[in-house]
Design an enzyme around this catalytic site. Structure first.
Site, short mmCIF file in Angstrom:
data_model
loop_
_atom_site.label_atom_id
_atom_site.label_comp_id
_atom_site.label_asym_id
_atom_site.label_seq_id
_atom_site.Cartn_x
_atom_site.Cartn_y
_atom_site.Cartn_z
CE LYS A 52 -46.45 31.30 23.09
NZ LYS A 52 -46.54 29.79 23.14
CG HIS A 114 -53.86 30.95 17.77
ND1 HIS A 114 -54.11 31.03 19.27
CD2 HIS A 114 -53.04 29.97 17.80
CE1 HIS A 114 -53.28 30.18 19.86
NE2 HIS A 114 -52.64 29.62 18.90
CB SER A 145 -45.25 35.08 25.51
OG SER A 145 -45.58 33.71 25.34
P1 A3P Z 1 -44.56 32.62 28.61
O1 A3P Z 1 -43.90 32.52 27.15
O2 A3P Z 1 -44.69 34.27 28.83
O3 A3P Z 1 -43.93 31.73 29.62
P2 A3P Z 1 -50.28 29.83 24.55
O4 A3P Z 1 -50.82 28.52 25.10
O5 A3P Z 1 -51.27 30.68 24.20
O6 A3P Z 1 -49.16 29.46 23.37
O7 A3P Z 1 -49.36 30.69 25.75
C1 A3P Z 1 -48.45 30.32 26.07
C2 A3P Z 1 -47.71 31.25 27.40
O8 A3P Z 1 -48.76 30.99 28.43
C3 A3P Z 1 -46.48 30.95 27.67
O9 A3P Z 1 -46.17 32.25 28.29
C4 A3P Z 1 -46.40 29.88 28.87
O10 A3P Z 1 -45.51 29.77 29.65
C5 A3P Z 1 -47.90 30.37 29.53
N1 A3P Z 1 -48.51 29.20 30.22
C6 A3P Z 1 -48.97 28.20 29.90
N2 A3P Z 1 -49.51 27.40 30.94
C7 A3P Z 1 -49.56 28.30 31.93
C8 A3P Z 1 -50.12 28.29 33.24
N3 A3P Z 1 -50.57 26.97 33.60
N4 A3P Z 1 -50.04 29.41 33.85
C9 A3P Z 1 -49.51 30.48 33.53
N5 A3P Z 1 -48.95 30.73 32.28
C10 A3P Z 1 -49.06 29.59 31.34
#
Ligand code: A3P
Length: 305
Positions: A52, A114, A145
């Site tokens: 996340k 991860h 998140s």
């Molecule tokens: P939030 O839950 O705070 O919205 P991962 O890809 O490591 O699983 O992380 C997911 C998190 O990154 C989520 O955060 C998601 O919304 C955010 N995220 C994904 N794409 C993004 C982007 N293009 N810009 C900003 N945040 C992004």
């Protein structure tokens, strides 16, 4: 444990002696031990994160940097078909360890993980090979998140109320273990491996994505024009990624792994959303824990922009 059972977290020690909490589902322990034996390649491109922290965002950005900003191909090809996931459970769709091990030599392997540094393939732990991009996010937003991800992901244990989850986050009692140990170990390693490891902060990507893309391209040794950088930044902006089915994990909603009615994978994509979740006392306690835990670290985060 069967697939339909509620996942339970337990500590397991891997074959190299490293202990980490994992869910009892499937063959996680076996897969992680196999990952240790994985052979690395000089042209591997790896995106590593504590879950996340912005994995998907950086995966898409890195892939486009390495593939001439080809957004047409990216839009029609699932991210999970462009990247292997080192520690992927055998029952999840996409490219896992077995496919990565037999990947055609002439094609670059794009890999996400991860895993903490100590559970990366032994060869990679011992030697600087390929290009590894590590993404870190301030722990308050990272925790929030992760909390919502536990709520909507049926393969993870029910997180219960936020306060309890926050406690387990600071204790490192979640899948993939301690946030600080994860981030700090990669941070330390990246100091000594400047050509093969690169550290990105989620908050810097939010502040100035074009600048970060330019630096990433430099690390990946790719020449990009200004217009290609513009194209990548625009394609990877949150509002565009959330509507892009090749990266927003709608396929896992369709097959019932994620429940989007509880929370979306592309949830908010903001810096500072933790303020909507932490009570004043949770925040004070967290700040206290953070100060003590990171006292010797040179890594600094923005908690608001
Ligand atoms: P939030 O839950 O705070 O919205 P991962 O890809 O490591 O699983 O992380 C997911 C998190 O990154 C989520 O955060 C998601 O919304 C955010 N995220 C994904 N794409 C993004 C982007 N293009 N810009 C900003 N945040 C992004």
């Amino acid at each position: 444990m069967g697939e339909s059972a509620v996942p339970v977290l337990r500590e397991e020690t891997m074959s190299n002696g490293f202990t980490i909490p994992i869910t009892g589902a499937e063959k996680t322990r076996e897969v992680l031990n196999e990952v240790l034996k994985m052979r690395t390649r000089h042209d591997d491109v790896i995106v590593a994160t504590y879950p996340k922290a912005g994995t998907t965002w950086l995966q898409e950005t890195v892939w486009l940097i390495c593939n001439n900003a080809d957004t047409t191909f990216a839009k029609k090809t699932l991210l999970g078909d462009r990247y292997g996931w080192m520690e992927k459970s055998p029952s999840l769709p996409g490219i896992g360890l077995e496919e990565l091990n037999t990947w055609p030599r002439e094609q670059t392997r794009f890999i996400k993980t991860h895993l903490p540094f100590q559970l990366l393939p032994n060869e990679l732990q011992n030697e600087a090979v390929g290009k590894l991009i590590y993404v870190a996010r301030n722990p308050k937003d990272n925790c929030v998140s992760f909390y919502h991800f536990h709520r909507m992901n049926k393969r993870l244990p029910d997180p219960g109320p936020f306060g309890g989850f926050l406690g387990r986050f600071t204790q490192g009692n979640l899948i993939f273990g301690s946030w600080f140990e994860h981030v700090d170990k990669y941070w330390q390693m990246s100091r000594n491996r400047e050509r093969s490891m690169y550290f990105v902060l989620y908050e810097n990507m939010k502040k100035n994505s074009k600048n970060e893309i330019r630096k990433l391209a430099n690390f990946l040794e790719k020449d990009l024009s200004d217009s290609q950088i513009d194209i990548i930044a625009n394609h990877c902006a949150f509002d565009n990624m959330k509507d892009n089915d090749s990266v927003n994990y709608s396929s896992l909603v369709a097959n019932g792994v994620f429940d989007a009615s509880i929370s979306k994978f592309m949830r908010k994509g903001q810096v500072g959303d933790w303020k909507n979740h932490f009570t004043v006392s949770q925040n004070e306690e967290f700040d206290d824990w953070y100060r003590k835990t990171t006292a010797d670290s040179t890594l600094a985060f923005d908690f608001v922009l």
